[in-house]
Design a protein around this motif. Structure first.
Motif, PDB file in Angstrom:
ATOM      1  N   ALA A 169      -8.044   7.915   7.331  1.00  0.00           N
ATOM      2  CA  ALA A 169      -7.950   6.448   7.366  1.00  0.00           C
ATOM      3  C   ALA A 169      -7.196   5.933   6.145  1.00  0.00           C
ATOM      4  O   ALA A 169      -6.319   5.074   6.258  1.00  0.00           O
ATOM      5  CB  ALA A 169      -9.352   5.836   7.430  1.00  0.00           C
ATOM      6  N   GLY A 170      -7.526   6.462   4.982  1.00  0.00           N
ATOM      7  CA  GLY A 170      -6.910   5.991   3.752  1.00  0.00           C
ATOM      8  C   GLY A 170      -5.414   6.227   3.677  1.00  0.00           C
ATOM      9  O   GLY A 170      -4.674   5.403   3.154  1.00  0.00           O
ATOM     10  N   TYR A 171      -4.974   7.340   4.212  1.00  0.00           N
ATOM     11  CA  TYR A 171      -3.535   7.648   4.197  1.00  0.00           C
ATOM     12  C   TYR A 171      -2.786   6.997   5.359  1.00  0.00           C
ATOM     13  O   TYR A 171      -1.620   6.644   5.220  1.00  0.00           O
ATOM     14  CB  TYR A 171      -3.298   9.164   4.240  1.00  0.00           C
ATOM     15  N   SER A 172      -3.424   6.861   6.513  1.00  0.00           N
ATOM     16  CA  SER A 172      -2.697   6.371   7.688  1.00  0.00           C
ATOM     17  C   SER A 172      -2.599   4.848   7.754  1.00  0.00           C
ATOM     18  O   SER A 172      -1.567   4.316   8.194  1.00  0.00           O
ATOM     19  CB  SER A 172      -3.329   6.910   8.971  1.00  0.00           C
TER      20      SER A 172
ATOM     21  N   SER B  58      -6.109   5.656  -0.451  1.00  0.00           N
ATOM     22  CA  SER B  58      -7.126   6.536   0.115  1.00  0.00           C
ATOM     23  C   SER B  58      -8.275   6.763  -0.867  1.00  0.00           C
ATOM     24  O   SER B  58      -9.446   6.684  -0.500  1.00  0.00           O
ATOM     25  CB  SER B  58      -6.495   7.870   0.505  1.00  0.00           C
ATOM     26  N   GLN B  59      -7.924   7.035  -2.119  1.00  0.00           N
ATOM     27  CA  GLN B  59      -8.948   7.316  -3.126  1.00  0.00           C
ATOM     28  C   GLN B  59      -9.805   6.091  -3.428  1.00  0.00           C
ATOM     29  O   GLN B  59     -11.032   6.150  -3.367  1.00  0.00           O
ATOM     30  CB  GLN B  59      -8.292   7.828  -4.414  1.00  0.00           C
TER      31      GLN B  59
ATOM     32  N   LYS C 149       0.812  -1.217   0.000  1.00  0.00           N
ATOM     33  CA  LYS C 149       0.000   0.000   0.000  1.00  0.00           C
ATOM     34  C   LYS C 149       0.851   1.275   0.000  1.00  0.00           C
ATOM     35  O   LYS C 149       0.442   2.289  -0.562  1.00  0.00           O
ATOM     36  CB  LYS C 149      -0.945   0.009   1.204  1.00  0.00           C
ATOM     37  N   VAL C 150       2.030   1.232   0.615  1.00  0.00           N
ATOM     38  CA  VAL C 150       2.893   2.415   0.671  1.00  0.00           C
ATOM     39  C   VAL C 150       3.719   2.561  -0.598  1.00  0.00           C
ATOM     40  O   VAL C 150       3.786   3.648  -1.183  1.00  0.00           O
ATOM     41  CB  VAL C 150       3.818   2.385   1.919  1.00  0.00           C
ATOM     42  N   PHE C 151       4.350   1.469  -1.062  1.00  0.00           N
ATOM     43  CA  PHE C 151       5.333   1.584  -2.133  1.00  0.00           C
ATOM     44  C   PHE C 151       4.844   1.144  -3.517  1.00  0.00           C
ATOM     45  O   PHE C 151       5.462   1.515  -4.512  1.00  0.00           O
ATOM     46  CB  PHE C 151       6.595   0.792  -1.768  1.00  0.00           C
ATOM     47  N   VAL C 152       3.788   0.378  -3.598  1.00  0.00           N
ATOM     48  CA  VAL C 152       3.285  -0.069  -4.901  1.00  0.00           C
ATOM     49  C   VAL C 152       1.997   0.691  -5.239  1.00  0.00           C
ATOM     50  O   VAL C 152       1.930   1.412  -6.227  1.00  0.00           O
ATOM     51  CB  VAL C 152       3.052  -1.598  -4.934  1.00  0.00           C
TER      52      VAL C 152
ATOM     53  N   GLU D 216     -15.533  13.220   4.469  1.00  0.00           N
ATOM     54  CA  GLU D 216     -14.393  12.998   3.585  1.00  0.00           C
ATOM     55  C   GLU D 216     -13.060  13.093   4.321  1.00  0.00           C
ATOM     56  O   GLU D 216     -12.143  12.306   4.060  1.00  0.00           O
ATOM     57  CB  GLU D 216     -14.425  13.993   2.423  1.00  0.00           C
ATOM     58  N   PHE D 217     -12.937  14.018   5.253  1.00  0.00           N
ATOM     59  CA  PHE D 217     -11.657  14.164   5.951  1.00  0.00           C
ATOM     60  C   PHE D 217     -11.325  12.921   6.772  1.00  0.00           C
ATOM     61  O   PHE D 217     -10.160  12.536   6.873  1.00  0.00           O
ATOM     62  CB  PHE D 217     -11.616  15.436   6.806  1.00  0.00           C
TER      63      PHE D 217
END
Length: 141
Positions: A57-60, A36-37, A26-29, A51-52
């Motif tokens: 959640a999507g980024y963390s 997140s999207q 999820k981080v590198f590929v 949305e926030f």
């Protein structure tokens, strides 16, 4: 090493690798932005969720999975990491149920839950192959 110690070690490593690989992907590929999207913003656009919160959640989650997986494999801050993973399971299970009210957790969700609960209940005192055990035994001498 006791049988309980081996059980904790093996379970900790398997769960750690599972989350480490998920986080790495999820981080590198996939990248956190795409995660997140696609996984949060697109799927829950018509839900009541702000949305926030979806973006947080999507980024963390990718980073939490990556770092937490590394911590579990190393055997450091295991209890705290397991609690974070339990919270991630709560969030993702809620999301699945929101999208599909009869979501069946029999797949990876249940498997991860069983491993998390086992490790929390077993405790880390017998896990002699962990960084935490090494550091605590070094401090005692």
């Amino acid at each position: 090493i006791s049988n309980k110690g081996w059980a904790v070690f093996i379970t900790r490593w398997i769960l750690g690798f599972l989350f480490l690989v998920r986080g790495w992907y999820k981080v590198f590929v996939m990248t956190p932005a795409v995660h997140s999207q696609k996984v949060f913003l697109d799927q829950f656009a018509d839900s009541w969720l702000p949305e926030f919160l979806l973006q947080i959640a999507g980024y963390s989650i990718p980073f939490l999975e990556l770092i937490g997986g590394m911590l579990l494999v190393a055997g450091f801050r295991v209890r705290e990491t397991l609690i974070v993973f339990g919270m991630i399971l709560i969030v993702t299970t809620y999301g699945h149920v929101l999208l599909e009210p009869f979501f069946d957790i029999a797949g990876h969700t249940f498997t991860y839950l069983v491993m998390i609960v086992f490790l929390l209940m077993a405790g880390g005192d017998d896990d002699r192959l962990s960084l935490s055990y090494f550091l605590s035994s070094r401090d005692k001498s």
